[in-house]
Every structure is written in C-alpha cells, then in structure tokens.
Design a protein around this motif. Structure first.
Motif, PDB file in Angstrom:
ATOM      1  N   THR A  85      11.356  23.711  -3.661  1.00 38.74           N
ATOM      2  CA  THR A  85      11.070  23.347  -5.046  1.00 38.74           C
ATOM      3  C   THR A  85      11.059  21.835  -5.189  1.00 38.74           C
ATOM      4  OG1 THR A  85      12.053  25.374  -5.929  1.00 38.74           O
ATOM      5  CG2 THR A  85      11.869  23.519  -7.438  1.00 38.74           C
ATOM      6  N   MET A  86      10.090  21.322  -5.957  1.00 42.33           N
ATOM      7  CA  MET A  86       9.972  19.893  -6.220  1.00 42.33           C
ATOM      8  C   MET A  86       9.846  19.668  -7.718  1.00 42.33           C
ATOM      9  SD  MET A  86       7.218  19.201  -3.187  1.00 42.33           S
ATOM     10  CE  MET A  86       6.513  20.827  -3.446  1.00 42.33           C
ATOM     11  N   VAL A  87      10.351  18.536  -8.184  1.00 42.11           N
ATOM     12  CA  VAL A  87      10.325  18.203  -9.606  1.00 42.11           C
ATOM     13  C   VAL A  87       9.697  16.831  -9.782  1.00 42.11           C
ATOM     14  CG1 VAL A  87      11.717  17.756 -11.667  1.00 42.11           C
ATOM     15  CG2 VAL A  87      12.369  19.591 -10.106  1.00 42.11           C
ATOM     16  N   GLY A  88       8.852  16.685 -10.784  1.00 44.37           N
ATOM     17  CA  GLY A  88       8.235  15.401 -11.083  1.00 44.37           C
ATOM     18  C   GLY A  88       7.895  15.306 -12.557  1.00 44.37           C
ATOM     19  N   GLU A  89       6.985  14.405 -12.875  1.00 41.19           N
ATOM     20  CA  GLU A  89       6.557  14.191 -14.254  1.00 41.19           C
ATOM     21  C   GLU A  89       5.042  14.311 -14.324  1.00 41.19           C
ATOM     22  OE1 GLU A  89       6.621  10.663 -17.689  1.00 41.19           O
ATOM     23  OE2 GLU A  89       7.701  10.413 -15.794  1.00 41.19           O
ATOM     24  N   PHE A  90       4.537  14.913 -15.387  1.00 43.75           N
ATOM     25  CA  PHE A  90       3.093  15.007 -15.558  1.00 43.75           C
ATOM     26  C   PHE A  90       2.683  14.324 -16.854  1.00 43.75           C
ATOM     27  CE2 PHE A  90       4.506  18.624 -18.054  1.00 43.75           C
ATOM     28  CZ  PHE A  90       3.604  18.702 -19.098  1.00 43.75           C
TER      29      PHE A  90
END
Length: 251
Positions: free
Chosen positions: A78-83
């Motif tokens: 799982t990866m988390v970022g900003e869109f």
C-alpha cells in the motif's frame, strides 16, 4: 498483460515515493464536481476484464482531503500520496504522473495512466461499501502527529535507533478500512510499518479496533478517541503514555 501491470505499479510507486516538495503540483482550487465523482474506493481492472474475473490489479482510493491510497494486490503493498484535480478530465498524482481522460459513468471510472508517456488504459469499479458516514467523515483523512504529550514519547521511540531523524509522523484513515502510518525524514521520503485495518469498536463507544490484515481483529486491541473535529484528533495509544494529538495535513 503482466507488463502493463508492472508499469502501473512502477509509476504509481514513483508518484508515491517522490520527495514531497517535488511531489506537490502548483496549488489550485479543486473542482468540487469532479472531487465528488471520484471520492471513494475503486477496484482497478483493465477495460476488457470481466467484472468478477481474476484481472483485478488493486485498489485506488480518493479521500475528500486530496489523499490518494493505492494498494497493489500482486505484492500486497500500500502507498499513500496526494492528488490534485487539474480539470474535468485529469488528476495529477505527482510532477510527472497523471490520470488523463478521466470519465465517471455510474459506478465506473475510466482513465489513462500517463507518466512522461501514455502507459495504458484502465477501468476502476466503485466499491459501494467504502462510503464514510457519521464520525467516519471526520476521521477519514490524513493526520499529522503533534509533538506534545504522548507525541513526544512516540517521536522519541521512533528516533531511538535511527541514523536519520523522523521529523513528522502521519496517519491516514480511509472509509474502506485502511489505517496507515508513515514516518517522514527531512528529505521528504518516508518509511512505514505497513497497512493495518481499522473499524469502529462494536462494544466500546468512541473507540477503533486496528489489526494486521493477515489476522482476525481482536476486541482487546483498540484505541480510544477522546476528541474528533474537522481540525483536531485526540486519541490514546496502548503503548504510549499520554494522548496523541493530531492536526489535518490538508482540509
């Protein structure tokens, strides 16, 4: 087919792990209609894949605070970022990576993955069970841990045996049940203990259970939430003395 899957994983991994300063597009107002259309969890497939077939690539979840969560099923990562919603047809994931020609039809999301070049076309089907309700609307976002009370002890524990200092700890909750800590270094890169699951405790008010996805949840493993607003999260931790104070990373 596998090469298309690998491309999708690689480019989303690059988008999620780029330094934060380089990862953020120029600030601009989000399009509220598009945000409303894409908010939620989507099961990613190829456009020609059967709805219940074995061609499910993973999940992408867009939160209302512009947090994006991607889970790759092939490697259970799982990866988390900003869109950032640039216009009615494109979603920026990083300085070089975007979803283009985005179209929402009923519960289907069609898009093209672009990272310097067009990679491929994909279809994502919305999960009807991943819609935040009640207190979850406030909780499901990205939070930054403040350095006070229990936060001081937690940062001390995180940095006790590290060569590079952890300067910020963030945790994200999603409506689909993702509970995900990231520990950021000064260079903007982060490490993580990995994804956990969460839900509201059925027997204790204002408490959440959390557990490793590979095991069954335990009602004795939980955290109490003492305050939850759109600007503050205060909760306990079974291994920390003092409460943990959080503020939203983005509103």
């Amino acid at each position: 087919m596998r090469s298309r899957l690998l491309c999708f994983i690689i480019y989303l991994f690059i988008a999620a792990c780029t330094k934060e300063e380089a990862n953020k597009p120029e600030p601009e107002e989000q399009n509220p209609s598009v945000m409303g259309d894409i908010t939620g969890k989507w099961d990613i497939r190829y456009p020609d894949a059967p709805t219940n077939g074995d061609l499910l690539l993973g999940y992408i979840e867009f939160l209302s605070d512009s947090t994006v969560i991607f889970t790759d099923l092939s490697v259970d990562h799982t990866m988390v970022g900003e869109f950032n919603v640039k216009d009615n047809k494109s979603i920026v994931l990083s300085i070089n990576t975007s979803l283009l020609n985005v179209t929402v039809k009923n519960d289907s999301l069609f898009f093209e993955l672009f990272s310097g070049e067009l990679i491929d076309k994909f279809l994502a089907v919305k999960d009807p069970n991943a819609t935040p309700e009640g207190a979850s609307r406030l909780l499901c976002r990205d939070w930054s841990l403040s350095k006070k009370e229990g936060g001081i002890e937690m940062y001390d524990q995180l940095n006790r045996y590290r060569e590079e200092e952890i300067i910020e700890a963030k945790v994200v909750f999603s409506a689909s049940g993702a509970y995900f800590w990231r520990y950021f270094k000064e260079n903007g890169m982060y490490s993580t203990p990995g994804r956990q699951n969460w839900d509201w405790h059925s027997n204790i008010d204002n408490a959440i259970r959390y557990w490793d996805p590979r095991v069954e949840p335990d009602n004795n493993v939980y955290q109490t939430i003492y305050e939850l607003t759109d600007s503050t999260l205060i909760m306990g931790h079974p291994q920390i003395n003092g409460n943990l104070y959080f503020t939203p990373v983005r509103n």
